[in-house]
Design a protein around this motif. Structure first.
Motif, PDB file in Angstrom:
ATOM      1  N   PRO A 188     -18.368 -20.468  37.443  1.00 39.60           N
ATOM      2  CA  PRO A 188     -17.193 -20.216  38.282  1.00 39.60           C
ATOM      3  C   PRO A 188     -17.298 -20.973  39.596  1.00 39.60           C
ATOM      4  CG  PRO A 188     -18.725 -18.390  38.436  1.00 39.60           C
ATOM      5  CD  PRO A 188     -19.276 -19.314  37.390  1.00 39.60           C
ATOM      6  N   GLY A 189     -16.174 -21.084  40.298  1.00 39.53           N
ATOM      7  CA  GLY A 189     -16.172 -21.594  41.654  1.00 39.53           C
ATOM      8  C   GLY A 189     -16.272 -23.090  41.792  1.00 39.53           C
ATOM      9  N   THR A 190     -16.056 -23.840  40.706  1.00 39.78           N
ATOM     10  CA  THR A 190     -16.168 -25.291  40.788  1.00 39.78           C
ATOM     11  C   THR A 190     -15.141 -25.962  39.894  1.00 39.78           C
ATOM     12  OG1 THR A 190     -17.689 -27.173  40.575  1.00 39.78           O
ATOM     13  CG2 THR A 190     -17.871 -25.457  38.917  1.00 39.78           C
ATOM     14  N   GLY A 191     -14.764 -27.164  40.260  1.00 40.49           N
ATOM     15  CA  GLY A 191     -13.966 -28.022  39.402  1.00 40.49           C
ATOM     16  C   GLY A 191     -14.694 -29.304  39.083  1.00 40.49           C
ATOM     17  N   ASP A 192     -16.012 -29.359  39.393  1.00 44.12           N
ATOM     18  CA  ASP A 192     -16.795 -30.585  39.206  1.00 44.12           C
ATOM     19  C   ASP A 192     -18.223 -30.203  38.816  1.00 44.12           C
ATOM     20  OD1 ASP A 192     -17.440 -33.235  39.102  1.00 44.12           O
ATOM     21  OD2 ASP A 192     -17.250 -33.617  41.248  1.00 44.12           O
ATOM     22  N   PHE A 193     -18.377 -29.863  37.559  1.00 48.26           N
ATOM     23  CA  PHE A 193     -19.630 -29.359  36.987  1.00 48.26           C
ATOM     24  C   PHE A 193     -20.374 -30.533  36.361  1.00 48.26           C
ATOM     25  CE2 PHE A 193     -21.329 -26.847  33.124  1.00 48.26           C
ATOM     26  CZ  PHE A 193     -22.525 -26.543  33.770  1.00 48.26           C
ATOM     27  N   CYS A 194     -21.538 -30.905  36.924  1.00 49.59           N
ATOM     28  CA  CYS A 194     -22.195 -32.164  36.558  1.00 49.59           C
ATOM     29  C   CYS A 194     -23.558 -31.956  35.900  1.00 49.59           C
ATOM     30  CB  CYS A 194     -22.364 -33.046  37.789  1.00 49.59           C
ATOM     31  SG  CYS A 194     -20.812 -33.727  38.403  1.00 49.59           S
ATOM     32  N   HIS A 195     -23.891 -32.889  35.026  1.00 44.70           N
ATOM     33  CA  HIS A 195     -25.169 -32.915  34.310  1.00 44.70           C
ATOM     34  C   HIS A 195     -26.165 -33.837  34.997  1.00 44.70           C
ATOM     35  CE1 HIS A 195     -24.284 -37.001  32.902  1.00 44.70           C
ATOM     36  NE2 HIS A 195     -23.067 -36.577  32.588  1.00 44.70           N
ATOM     37  N   LEU A 231     -28.293 -28.711  36.472  1.00 41.55           N
ATOM     38  CA  LEU A 231     -26.828 -28.657  36.514  1.00 41.55           C
ATOM     39  C   LEU A 231     -26.358 -28.372  37.940  1.00 41.55           C
ATOM     40  CD1 LEU A 231     -26.324 -26.673  33.209  1.00 41.55           C
ATOM     41  CD2 LEU A 231     -25.850 -29.102  33.594  1.00 41.55           C
ATOM     42  N   THR A 232     -25.219 -28.969  38.299  1.00 45.56           N
ATOM     43  CA  THR A 232     -24.787 -28.973  39.686  1.00 45.56           C
ATOM     44  C   THR A 232     -23.287 -28.723  39.797  1.00 45.56           C
ATOM     45  OG1 THR A 232     -26.482 -30.628  40.177  1.00 45.56           O
ATOM     46  CG2 THR A 232     -24.739 -30.355  41.805  1.00 45.56           C
ATOM     47  N   ARG A 233     -22.900 -27.864  40.732  1.00 44.26           N
ATOM     48  CA  ARG A 233     -21.494 -27.752  41.122  1.00 44.26           C
ATOM     49  C   ARG A 233     -21.280 -28.786  42.228  1.00 44.26           C
ATOM     50  NH1 ARG A 233     -20.772 -21.123  40.900  1.00 44.26           N
ATOM     51  NH2 ARG A 233     -22.492 -21.121  42.397  1.00 44.26           N
ATOM     52  N   ARG A 234     -20.917 -30.014  41.788  1.00 37.09           N
ATOM     53  CA  ARG A 234     -20.939 -31.165  42.683  1.00 37.09           C
ATOM     54  C   ARG A 234     -20.005 -31.010  43.877  1.00 37.09           C
ATOM     55  NH1 ARG A 234     -25.036 -33.885  42.341  1.00 37.09           N
ATOM     56  NH2 ARG A 234     -24.703 -34.535  40.195  1.00 37.09           N
ATOM     57  N   ALA A 236     -24.484 -24.776  45.226  1.00 39.59           N
ATOM     58  CA  ALA A 236     -24.270 -25.914  44.333  1.00 39.59           C
ATOM     59  C   ALA A 236     -25.305 -25.994  43.227  1.00 39.59           C
ATOM     60  CB  ALA A 236     -24.299 -27.216  45.140  1.00 39.59           C
ATOM     61  N   LYS A 237     -26.487 -25.442  43.472  1.00 45.78           N
ATOM     62  CA  LYS A 237     -27.612 -25.681  42.567  1.00 45.78           C
ATOM     63  C   LYS A 237     -28.192 -24.420  41.921  1.00 45.78           C
ATOM     64  CE  LYS A 237     -28.448 -30.226  43.047  1.00 45.78           C
ATOM     65  NZ  LYS A 237     -28.564 -31.164  41.901  1.00 45.78           N
ATOM     66  N   ALA A 238     -28.111 -23.286  42.588  1.00 52.06           N
ATOM     67  CA  ALA A 238     -28.889 -22.118  42.170  1.00 52.06           C
ATOM     68  C   ALA A 238     -28.060 -21.063  41.448  1.00 52.06           C
ATOM     69  CB  ALA A 238     -29.578 -21.505  43.389  1.00 52.06           C
ATOM     70  N   PHE A 239     -27.090 -21.490  40.656  1.00 52.99           N
ATOM     71  CA  PHE A 239     -26.223 -20.545  39.960  1.00 52.99           C
ATOM     72  C   PHE A 239     -26.796 -20.181  38.587  1.00 52.99           C
ATOM     73  CE2 PHE A 239     -24.733 -24.874  39.433  1.00 52.99           C
ATOM     74  CZ  PHE A 239     -24.546 -25.008  38.069  1.00 52.99           C
ATOM     75  N   ASP A 240     -26.149 -19.217  37.931  1.00 50.74           N
ATOM     76  CA  ASP A 240     -26.613 -18.758  36.616  1.00 50.74           C
ATOM     77  C   ASP A 240     -26.606 -19.905  35.600  1.00 50.74           C
ATOM     78  OD1 ASP A 240     -26.723 -16.236  37.743  1.00 50.74           O
ATOM     79  OD2 ASP A 240     -24.812 -15.589  36.906  1.00 50.74           O
ATOM     80  N   GLY A 264     -26.061 -42.187  36.531  1.00 51.45           N
ATOM     81  CA  GLY A 264     -25.131 -41.849  35.458  1.00 51.45           C
ATOM     82  C   GLY A 264     -24.713 -40.401  35.427  1.00 51.45           C
ATOM     83  N   VAL A 265     -25.105 -39.608  36.443  1.00 46.22           N
ATOM     84  CA  VAL A 265     -24.665 -38.209  36.470  1.00 46.22           C
ATOM     85  C   VAL A 265     -23.143 -38.167  36.476  1.00 46.22           C
ATOM     86  CG1 VAL A 265     -26.751 -37.507  37.685  1.00 46.22           C
ATOM     87  CG2 VAL A 265     -24.697 -37.993  38.983  1.00 46.22           C
ATOM     88  N   GLY A 266     -22.586 -37.157  35.813  1.00 45.95           N
ATOM     89  CA  GLY A 266     -21.138 -37.087  35.710  1.00 45.95           C
ATOM     90  C   GLY A 266     -20.664 -35.708  35.318  1.00 45.95           C
ATOM     91  N   PRO A 267     -19.349 -35.518  35.252  1.00 50.80           N
ATOM     92  CA  PRO A 267     -18.778 -34.188  35.038  1.00 50.80           C
ATOM     93  C   PRO A 267     -18.773 -33.770  33.576  1.00 50.80           C
ATOM     94  CG  PRO A 267     -17.032 -35.792  35.297  1.00 50.80           C
ATOM     95  CD  PRO A 267     -18.308 -36.537  35.536  1.00 50.80           C
ATOM     96  N   LEU A 268     -18.788 -32.470  33.394  1.00 48.27           N
ATOM     97  CA  LEU A 268     -18.655 -31.845  32.076  1.00 48.27           C
ATOM     98  C   LEU A 268     -17.395 -30.991  32.072  1.00 48.27           C
ATOM     99  CD1 LEU A 268     -22.353 -30.665  31.623  1.00 48.27           C
ATOM    100  CD2 LEU A 268     -21.251 -32.578  30.425  1.00 48.27           C
ATOM    101  N   GLN A 269     -16.751 -30.944  30.904  1.00 50.51           N
ATOM    102  CA  GLN A 269     -15.569 -30.117  30.737  1.00 50.51           C
ATOM    103  C   GLN A 269     -15.759 -29.188  29.546  1.00 50.51           C
ATOM    104  OE1 GLN A 269     -11.792 -32.194  31.007  1.00 50.51           O
ATOM    105  NE2 GLN A 269     -12.760 -33.960  31.980  1.00 50.51           N
ATOM    106  N   GLY A 270     -14.972 -28.119  29.528  1.00 50.82           N
ATOM    107  CA  GLY A 270     -15.038 -27.181  28.428  1.00 50.82           C
ATOM    108  C   GLY A 270     -14.864 -27.871  27.084  1.00 50.82           C
ATOM    109  N   GLY A 271     -15.737 -27.562  26.138  1.00 56.32           N
ATOM    110  CA  GLY A 271     -15.683 -28.159  24.814  1.00 56.32           C
ATOM    111  C   GLY A 271     -16.543 -29.393  24.647  1.00 56.32           C
TER     112      GLY A 271
END
Length: 242
Positions: free
Chosen positions: A69-76, A110-113, A129-133, A202-209
Motif C-alpha cells: 500500500p501507499g505507493t504507485g512506484d513499486f520497484c525491484h 523491494l522499494t516504494r520508489r 520506502a524500504k522497511a515495509f511488509d 536496471g531497477v524498475g517498476p512492478l505492476q499487478g500480475g
C-alpha cells in the motif's frame, strides 16, 4: 516470575537447500547499489550507503508477491544475499569468508520508489520506502560448505520474460569480504544477520500480475507473481537511487 504480556511471535527463518534445518534471521542490512550504473562512474573510496529492514520483512521468494500500500512506484532490485554465521566487530577482510559467512542466497530489495524520492528531497529516513511488509524476499540459503564463496556468476532479473537487470558478481564495487568488514566497523555483526549486497543497473517498476523471475549464479533462482496494487499505477523510475 516474568512472563510475556502476549505470546511471543515465532522467529523469522529461511529454509536451507537440501536440508531440514532452517536459518534463524536476525537483522537485515541492505547496501546501496554497489555496481556501476554508468561507464564513467568513479570507483568508490568510502563505505556505501546502508540501511535496514526488519527481520519479518524477509519472506520466501515464491508464490504471490503482495503489492504494498501507499505507493504507485513499486520497484525491484535483485541482489546477492550473505548470511552471517559468526558475529564480530572490526572484522579483517581476510577473516570474513573463513570465519563469519554461513552461506548465500538470492534476494530482492523491494522499494516504494516514490516514497524514497520524497524522503531524499526532505532529507528524511528511508524506512517508509524500504522497511515495509514482504520487502525482502529471499531464496533458500546455500551453505558455503556446499557452494564455496562465489566470486563470479550472473546476477539477473526478468519481468514477464523481458530482462531488466544483469551483471556479474565480479562487478561488485565492494566485494563481499571488504563489504562485510566495513559494515562490522559500524555495527557488531551477529549470527543470523543477512546482508543484501547491492543491485545492478536496471531497477524498475512492478505492476499487478507481473511475473518477476531472477537469480544469482548457482546460488538460487525464484519466480513470483505480483499481486494487485492497492491503488495507483506504477510509473517508470529513471533517477539515481539504491
Amino acid at each position: 516470575m516474568a512472563y510475556f504480556v502476549f505470546p511471543a511471535p515465532a522467529p523469522t527463518t529461511l529454509p536451507v537447500t537440501n536440508s531440514t534445518a532452517v536459518f534463524p534471521v536476525g537483522r537485515v542490512y541492505c547496501i546501496g547499489r554497489n555496481y556501476r550504473w554508468s561507464q564513467d562512474e568513479a570507483t568508490p573510496q568510502e563505505m556505501p550507503t546502508w540501511f535496514m529492514k526488519p527481520a519479518n520483512a524477509v519472506v520466501q521468494a515464491q508464490g504471490v508477491l503482495p503489492y504494498p500500500p501507499g505507493t504507485g512506484d513499486f520497484c525491484h532490485e535483485i541482489e546477492l544475499v550473505v548470511a552471517i554465521g559468526r558475529g564480530g566487530q572490526n572484522i579483517a577482510p581476510a577473516q570474513v569468508e573463513t570465519h563469519h559467512i554461513w552461506g548465500y542466497a538470492a534476494g530482492l530489495d523491494l522499494t516504494r520508489r516514490d516514497l524514497q524520492l520524497q524522503a531524499k528531497r526532505a532529507g528524511g529516513p528511508w524506512e517508509a520506502a524500504k522497511a515495509f511488509d514482504h520487502s525482502a524476499p529471499c531464496t533458500p540459503l546455500v551453505s558455503a560448505t556446499v557452494c564455496g564463496h562465489p566470486k563470479q556468476g550472473a546476477v539477473w532479473l526478468t519481468v514477464n520474460g523481458v530482462e531488466r537487470q544483469r551483471a556479474d558478481l565480479a562487478d561488485l564495487l565492494w566485494p563481499v569480504p571488504e563489504l562485510v568488514a566495513m559494515l562490522s566497523r559500524s555495527v557488531t555483526l551477529a549470527p543470523g544477520d543477512l546482508i543484501y549486497t547491492g543491485t545492478p543497473v536496471g531497477v524498475g517498476p512492478l505492476q499487478g500480475g507481473d511475473v518477476v523471475q531472477g537469480g544469482v549464479a548457482d546460488i538460487g533462482q525464484f519466480s513470483m507473481t505480483v499481486g494487485n496494487a492497492s491503488y495507483g499505477s506504477s510509473t517508470p523510475f529513471t533517477g539515481d537511487s539504491a
